[in-house]
Motif scaffolding. Sequence first.
Motif, short mmCIF file in Angstrom:
data_model
loop_
_atom_site.label_atom_id
_atom_site.label_comp_id
_atom_site.label_asym_id
_atom_site.label_seq_id
_atom_site.Cartn_x
_atom_site.Cartn_y
_atom_site.Cartn_z
N ILE A 1 -13.22 -2.18 -15.83
CA ILE A 1 -11.74 -2.24 -15.59
C ILE A 1 -12.11 -3.92 -16.76
N LYS A 2 -11.46 -5.02 -16.89
CA LYS A 2 -12.08 -6.44 -17.91
C LYS A 2 -11.87 -7.05 -16.52
N PRO A 3 -12.96 -7.98 -16.35
CA PRO A 3 -13.27 -8.26 -14.69
C PRO A 3 -12.57 -9.99 -14.48
N LEU A 4 -11.88 -10.15 -14.02
CA LEU A 4 -10.98 -11.32 -13.93
C LEU A 4 -11.85 -12.48 -13.12
N PRO A 5 -12.01 -13.86 -13.92
CA PRO A 5 -12.52 -14.93 -12.86
C PRO A 5 -12.19 -15.33 -11.35
N LYS A 6 -13.65 -15.79 -10.73
CA LYS A 6 -13.20 -15.66 -9.44
C LYS A 6 -12.54 -16.61 -8.63
N VAL A 7 -11.73 -17.34 -9.81
CA VAL A 7 -10.65 -17.87 -9.56
C VAL A 7 -9.26 -17.49 -9.21
N MET A 8 -8.72 -17.07 -10.61
CA MET A 8 -8.00 -15.82 -10.30
C MET A 8 -8.22 -14.86 -9.47
N ILE A 9 -8.90 -14.43 -8.93
CA ILE A 9 -8.92 -13.70 -7.61
C ILE A 9 -8.26 -14.59 -6.46
N LYS A 10 -8.86 -15.53 -6.36
CA LYS A 10 -8.76 -16.78 -5.88
C LYS A 10 -7.44 -16.54 -5.22
N ILE A 11 -6.48 -16.84 -6.83
CA ILE A 11 -5.24 -17.17 -6.51
C ILE A 11 -4.22 -15.93 -6.14
N LEU A 12 -4.65 -14.83 -6.53
CA LEU A 12 -4.06 -13.70 -6.11
C LEU A 12 -4.52 -13.56 -4.72
N ASN A 13 -5.41 -13.48 -4.58
CA ASN A 13 -5.68 -13.44 -2.61
C ASN A 13 -4.62 -14.00 -1.92
N ASP A 14 -4.49 -15.42 -2.74
CA ASP A 14 -3.84 -16.65 -1.72
C ASP A 14 -2.11 -16.80 -1.78
N GLY A 15 -1.52 -15.34 -2.56
CA GLY A 15 0.28 -15.27 -2.62
C GLY A 15 0.08 -15.37 -4.33
N GLY A 16 -0.84 -16.02 -5.00
CA GLY A 16 -0.02 -16.57 -6.26
C GLY A 16 -0.51 -18.37 -6.22
N LEU A 17 -0.23 -19.15 -7.50
CA LEU A 17 -0.78 -20.30 -7.76
C LEU A 17 -0.02 -21.77 -7.36
N ALA A 18 1.25 -21.12 -6.39
CA ALA A 18 1.81 -22.22 -6.02
C ALA A 18 1.08 -22.10 -4.36
N ALA A 19 0.92 -20.69 -4.15
CA ALA A 19 0.39 -20.88 -2.26
C ALA A 19 -0.96 -21.46 -2.34
N HIS A 20 -1.53 -21.31 -3.04
CA HIS A 20 -3.43 -21.33 -3.30
C HIS A 20 -2.98 -23.33 -4.04
N PHE A 21 -2.47 -23.76 -4.55
CA PHE A 21 -1.82 -25.11 -4.54
C PHE A 21 -1.95 -25.75 -3.07
N GLN A 22 -1.21 -25.28 -2.73
CA GLN A 22 -0.40 -25.53 -0.75
C GLN A 22 -1.80 -25.48 -0.22
N LYS A 23 -2.52 -24.46 -0.20
CA LYS A 23 -3.54 -24.45 0.82
C LYS A 23 -4.55 -25.20 0.46
N TYR A 24 -4.88 -25.83 -1.29
CA TYR A 24 -6.35 -26.22 -1.40
C TYR A 24 -6.16 -27.76 -1.86
N GLY A 25 -4.64 -27.87 -2.07
CA GLY A 25 -4.48 -29.17 -3.24
C GLY A 25 -3.96 -29.66 -4.46
N GLY A 26 -4.95 -28.18 -4.69
CA GLY A 26 -4.83 -28.12 -6.77
C GLY A 26 -6.34 -26.54 -5.92
N PHE A 27 -6.77 -27.31 -7.45
CA PHE A 27 -7.81 -25.56 -8.02
C PHE A 27 -8.35 -25.09 -6.83
N ASN A 28 -8.88 -24.52 -6.78
CA ASN A 28 -10.35 -24.45 -5.70
C ASN A 28 -11.20 -23.49 -6.73
#
Length: 166
Positions: free
Chosen positions: A137-164
Amino acid sequence: MQFSGKTHKFGNDVNTDYIISGKYKFKTLDMKELAKHVMEDLDPDFYGKVSTGDFIVAGTNFGCGSSREQAPLAIKYADVGAVLAKSFARIFYRNAINTGLPVVECDTDRIEPGDELTVDLEAGQITNKTKGTVIPIKPLPKVMIKILNDGGLAAHFQKYGGFNFS
């Protein structure tokens, strides 16, 4: 990030109106209700056949059309594990990641309806357990995998206060 399930296969150019018909998008904001109508214009029985973690598999240009977020959200609320396609419409792809729906670019020609798959985003491969084959498969950047693991961008921002990025 790994997912396992069976496949539900569609063709090329599956637009957002096929994913969730416009006749439903404006009647309710309840995503669980919208999920009951996912893909029904292409397969009226889809919602009754899909099990938690199953995959939508398609050809090229999946998600073309409207830029509304209801299409990937409705798929996510139908408990689909991921969408696998040769290519995605750009806005659908970003909306999917932002809403926490995994989208995977790969060669879908050797995947048949009902095949049992395991998708491993970090290993960069799909194992077709039905056929005993591996599809890169075409690999996803690690930050995108992290966003998916967090449940989406809003949840990711809520967890980290921005991009992590770490």
